[in-house]
Write a protein that holds these residues in place. Structure first.
Motif, PDB file in Angstrom:
ATOM      1  N   ALA A 108      55.883  -1.836   6.180  1.00 42.95           N
ATOM      2  CA  ALA A 108      56.139  -1.010   5.005  1.00 42.95           C
ATOM      3  C   ALA A 108      57.590  -1.148   4.534  1.00 42.95           C
ATOM      4  O   ALA A 108      57.865  -1.143   3.340  1.00 42.95           O
ATOM      5  CB  ALA A 108      55.811   0.455   5.301  1.00 42.95           C
ATOM      6  N   ALA A 115      56.316  10.578  15.745  1.00 36.82           N
ATOM      7  CA  ALA A 115      55.526  11.726  15.285  1.00 36.82           C
ATOM      8  C   ALA A 115      56.464  12.832  14.789  1.00 36.82           C
ATOM      9  O   ALA A 115      56.209  13.470  13.768  1.00 36.82           O
ATOM     10  CB  ALA A 115      54.638  12.235  16.415  1.00 36.82           C
ATOM     11  N   LEU A 159      59.616  12.584  13.611  1.00 30.85           N
ATOM     12  CA  LEU A 159      60.375  12.242  12.403  1.00 30.85           C
ATOM     13  C   LEU A 159      59.494  11.608  11.337  1.00 30.85           C
ATOM     14  O   LEU A 159      59.993  11.097  10.342  1.00 30.85           O
ATOM     15  CB  LEU A 159      61.518  11.274  12.748  1.00 30.85           C
ATOM     16  N   LYS A 206      57.566  12.391   8.743  1.00 33.84           N
ATOM     17  CA  LYS A 206      57.630  12.590   7.300  1.00 33.84           C
ATOM     18  C   LYS A 206      58.996  12.188   6.743  1.00 33.84           C
ATOM     19  O   LYS A 206      59.076  11.643   5.644  1.00 33.84           O
ATOM     20  CB  LYS A 206      57.236  14.018   6.920  1.00 33.84           C
ATOM     21  N   LEU A 244      59.060   8.448   6.540  1.00 34.93           N
ATOM     22  CA  LEU A 244      58.223   8.034   5.413  1.00 34.93           C
ATOM     23  C   LEU A 244      58.984   8.168   4.095  1.00 34.93           C
ATOM     24  O   LEU A 244      58.994   7.260   3.270  1.00 34.93           O
ATOM     25  CB  LEU A 244      56.951   8.885   5.381  1.00 34.93           C
ATOM     26  N   LEU A 245      59.645   9.310   3.907  1.00 36.22           N
ATOM     27  CA  LEU A 245      60.354   9.531   2.642  1.00 36.22           C
ATOM     28  C   LEU A 245      61.496   8.528   2.473  1.00 36.22           C
ATOM     29  O   LEU A 245      61.678   7.954   1.398  1.00 36.22           O
ATOM     30  CB  LEU A 245      60.873  10.977   2.567  1.00 36.22           C
ATOM     31  N   ARG A 277      47.025  -3.529   7.286  1.00 47.00           N
ATOM     32  CA  ARG A 277      47.369  -3.351   5.871  1.00 47.00           C
ATOM     33  C   ARG A 277      46.346  -4.035   4.967  1.00 47.00           C
ATOM     34  O   ARG A 277      46.130  -3.599   3.835  1.00 47.00           O
ATOM     35  CB  ARG A 277      48.779  -3.905   5.654  1.00 47.00           C
ATOM     36  N   ASP A 284      44.490   0.929   2.769  1.00 44.86           N
ATOM     37  CA  ASP A 284      45.668   1.352   2.016  1.00 44.86           C
ATOM     38  C   ASP A 284      46.196   2.672   2.540  1.00 44.86           C
ATOM     39  O   ASP A 284      47.261   3.114   2.160  1.00 44.86           O
ATOM     40  CB  ASP A 284      45.264   1.600   0.554  1.00 44.86           C
ATOM     41  N   LEU A 328      47.731   5.399   4.799  1.00 45.70           N
ATOM     42  CA  LEU A 328      48.736   5.448   5.848  1.00 45.70           C
ATOM     43  C   LEU A 328      48.182   6.032   7.140  1.00 45.70           C
ATOM     44  O   LEU A 328      48.421   5.521   8.230  1.00 45.70           O
ATOM     45  CB  LEU A 328      49.924   6.282   5.367  1.00 45.70           C
ATOM     46  N   ALA A 329      47.388   7.111   7.001  1.00 48.00           N
ATOM     47  CA  ALA A 329      46.874   7.782   8.193  1.00 48.00           C
ATOM     48  C   ALA A 329      45.974   6.858   9.002  1.00 48.00           C
ATOM     49  O   ALA A 329      45.886   6.972  10.218  1.00 48.00           O
ATOM     50  CB  ALA A 329      46.120   9.044   7.790  1.00 48.00           C
ATOM     51  N   PHE A 339      53.791   0.058  -1.493  1.00 48.98           N
ATOM     52  CA  PHE A 339      53.963   0.947  -0.344  1.00 48.98           C
ATOM     53  C   PHE A 339      52.673   1.719  -0.069  1.00 48.98           C
ATOM     54  O   PHE A 339      52.070   2.294  -0.976  1.00 48.98           O
ATOM     55  CB  PHE A 339      55.114   1.913  -0.600  1.00 48.98           C
ATOM     56  N   PRO A 340      52.240   1.725   1.202  1.00 42.02           N
ATOM     57  CA  PRO A 340      50.947   2.364   1.507  1.00 42.02           C
ATOM     58  C   PRO A 340      51.054   3.881   1.581  1.00 42.02           C
ATOM     59  O   PRO A 340      51.094   4.461   2.656  1.00 42.02           O
ATOM     60  CB  PRO A 340      50.587   1.777   2.883  1.00 42.02           C
ATOM     61  N   MET A 395      55.754  15.097  -0.564  1.00 41.52           N
ATOM     62  CA  MET A 395      57.161  14.835  -0.250  1.00 41.52           C
ATOM     63  C   MET A 395      58.077  15.871  -0.906  1.00 41.52           C
ATOM     64  O   MET A 395      59.157  16.165  -0.407  1.00 41.52           O
ATOM     65  CB  MET A 395      57.563  13.426  -0.703  1.00 41.52           C
ATOM     66  N   TYR A 401      58.866  18.567   1.562  1.00 46.33           N
ATOM     67  CA  TYR A 401      59.509  18.242   2.846  1.00 46.33           C
ATOM     68  C   TYR A 401      60.737  19.096   3.124  1.00 46.33           C
ATOM     69  O   TYR A 401      60.924  19.611   4.222  1.00 46.33           O
ATOM     70  CB  TYR A 401      59.921  16.765   2.884  1.00 46.33           C
TER      71      TYR A 401
END
Ligand code: ATP
Ligand code: MG
Lengths: 285, 256
Positions: free
Chosen positions: A31, A145, A147, A149, A152-153, A207, A211, A213-214, B94-95, B104, B107
């Protein structure tokens, strides 16, 4: 004689552990487009290995500690104006490898240790190696787990992450350190050169399959474990290098998923044609 | 909320100068935006619109003067400020799904080590509803059109429940449907008392959606009520004498 006294059993467990680890961490490698960083990291840890051999300490400890310094250098360099990870990686890691070569050329008698380092041998892992890999796997998965989110951001929108006050440099360091620790934990099994296969192949394969993420994490982990176990099995059956056969399975899994996605794409586009007719809302003036 | 609080200053620029390192980009900006009001940042390419937005976020330093956001410094105000970047700056491969992008926005309020609660999920769903994209929640972000992605990013900002909303050229390459959806959502945020800063090249939108205009080109060429500031003379000064046309109540800058 316990179950773990069998070379093959230890190899299977080691393979399963690095398979999960490589798959899960690989999702972020793909990613964030960091396969080059991962590849280069294996070279960047080289001086650490040499120094560890000189001092007589554990090679992988030496590689691990030096790798963290390299990661720090990459994070710092990449913050300079006009630079990104790619350029910083190229500089920090070729510099690291060169330093290793300089150290080696000044000494003699590393060749045996260094061969094991570059090629790896999953059938040679000891019970203590297994414990180390297991601890690394648990720590990495817990940190990811925890960190998740924030990582991801930063990966998706680093300016947006900075705008809400997240420490982007610290999170970059955390991700690169996770990759580094995973590389170091995988090297005894696959060797420095082939480790990248397990950190890129399963996640890239996942991938192609989804598509979402989970779903990427479990699929990548499953592909990683399958390739690693299949590689070990093939290598014990026909007595071929385990690292190489694991890497070949990773490549084949990606190839198969790629062909499947192309075929599926073809089918879908044939089906879509009649549906794709749209009526414009307004006639052009 | 009382009328008094409604009218508090959300953003105050006091002779503010902004620089990247030693390179000064914006000098001597001066003006105020109140809660419930919107200001349009208007100026040519390279004028410093994005830079001003980053300075309000505290990402680029104010070297002289002062920028005050919601009564405190930009860095202290981040909790109540939301930023909408240009959709095309984000990786379309981006997935990540639309609903994940909107989440987000929560967050910051969720905080470290916690997971979104049912309330966070409800707020994110409601925000997506407001930009009219609830049916796309499960799709990958990159599969949406540019204008739809821009709406998703606005939904992310709405989910953050900001008191100051910053949008960097949200209308670029956006069709009439998406533009309408964006304007509606912004109007509702204003009604709820948020202040809005939006950079745009579209003077019609400034007229339509904004109470105030800040004309920028490295310096400030005007800051005040839209009708007073958007005059042909000032626009000509801001755009360095490039041709201007006036058509009815619309001012069009022909860029040459
Ligand atoms: N990271 C940076 N470092 C140094 N200078 C920068 C940086 N980013 C922008 N600048 C300079 O600041 C000036 C203002 O740029 P900015 O992006 O704020 O303009 P803008 O008004 O948003 O333009 P556009 O309409 O093209 O988006 C430009 O002249 C640019 O050269
Ligand atoms: Mg800009």
């Amino acid at each position: 004689m316990t179950w773990l006294d069998s070379t093959v059993h230890r190899a299977m467990i080691e393979a399963a552990l690095v398979g999960v680890l490589g798959g899960v961490v690989g999702v972020f490698v793909i990613a964030r487009r960091l396969p080059f960083f991962t590849m280069a990291l294996t070279h960047g840890t080289f001086p650490g290995i040499v120094v560890a051999a000189l001092l007589g300490v554990d090679l992988y400890l030496g590689g691990g500690v030096f790798g963290l310094l390299v990661v720090l250098a990459v994070v710092v360099f990449s913050r300079a104006r006009g630079q990104d990870f790619t350029a910083a990686t190229g500089i920090a890691l070729s510099g690291g490898f060169a330093l290793g070569v300089v150290l080696v050329s000044a000494q003699d008698g590393f060749s045996k240790d260094l061969t094991a380092y570059t090629v790896g041998d999953v059938l040679a892992v000891s019970t203590s190696d297994l414990v180390i890999t297991a601890v690394v796997a648990v720590v990495v998965l817990v940190v990811m787990a925890a960190l998740g989110k924030e990582l991801l951001l930063v990966a998706f929108d680093r300016e947006g992450a900075a705008a809400v006050g997240l420490p982007t440099a610290v999170l970059d360091f955390a991700l690169l350190a996770i990759i580094e620790v995973t590389v170091v934990a995988t090297v005894p099994a696959l060797g420095a050169i082939l480790t990248v296969a397990l950190l890129v192949g399963p996640a890239a394969t996942a991938r192609l399959i989804t598509d979402r993420l989970a779903l990427l994490f479990p699929i990548a982990a499953a592909v990683g474990v399958s390739c690693a176990l299949a590689g070990v099995w093939v290598s014990t059956q026909w007595n071929i290098a385990a690292g190489a056969s694991i890497a070949l399975f990773c490549g084949s899994a990606f190839g198969a998923a790629f062909v499947a996605s192309v075929v599926r794409g073809r089918l879908r586009s044939t089906v879509d044609v009649p549906v794709a007719v749209t009526v414009p809302e307004e006639a052009p003036a | 909320m009382t009328q008094q609080q409604d009218r508090t200053a959300a953003l105050v620029l006091e002779q503010a100068s902004v620089a990247y390192g030693h390179v000064p980009v914006l000098e001597e900006l001066h003006g105020t935006v109140r809660s419930g009001e919107a200001v349009a940042l208007i100026g040519p390419n390279g004028a410093g619109k994005s830079t001003l937005i980053k300075a309000i976020l505290g990402l680029v330093p104010t070297v002289r003067g002062r920028i005050e956001v919601l009564g405190v410094t930009p860095a202290q105000a981040r909790r109540d400020v939301a930023y909408v970047p240009q959709a095309d700056t984000l990786d379309p491969d981006f997935p990540v799904s639309v609903e994940q992008v909107v989440m987000m926005g929560r967050y910051r309020k969720i905080g470290w080590l916690r997971r979104p609660s049912a309330a966070d999920r409800a707020l994110a769903a409601e925000a997506l509803e407001r930009v009219g994209l609830s049916d796309r929640a499960k799709n990958r972000f990159g599969t949406l059109s540019g204008g739809q992605r821009q709406r998703v990013l606005l939904a992310r900002a709405i989910a953050a429940q900001p008191r100051l909303l910053l949008l960097d050229e949200p209308f670029n390459g956006v069709d009439a449907v998406s533009q309408h959806a964006l304007l509606e959502a912004i109007a509702l945020l204003k009604q709820q008392g948020a202040a809005v800063v939006v950079s745009t090249h579209d003077l019609a939108i400034a007229h339509l959606a904004c109470d105030e205009v800040c004309l920028l080109n490295r310096h400030q060429f005007g800051f005040g009520p839209t009708d007073e500031v958007l005059t042909p003379e000032r626009l000509r000064a801001t755009y360095g004498g490039h041709a201007l046309e006036l058509r009815g109540d619309r001012v069009i800058v022909t860029q040459t």
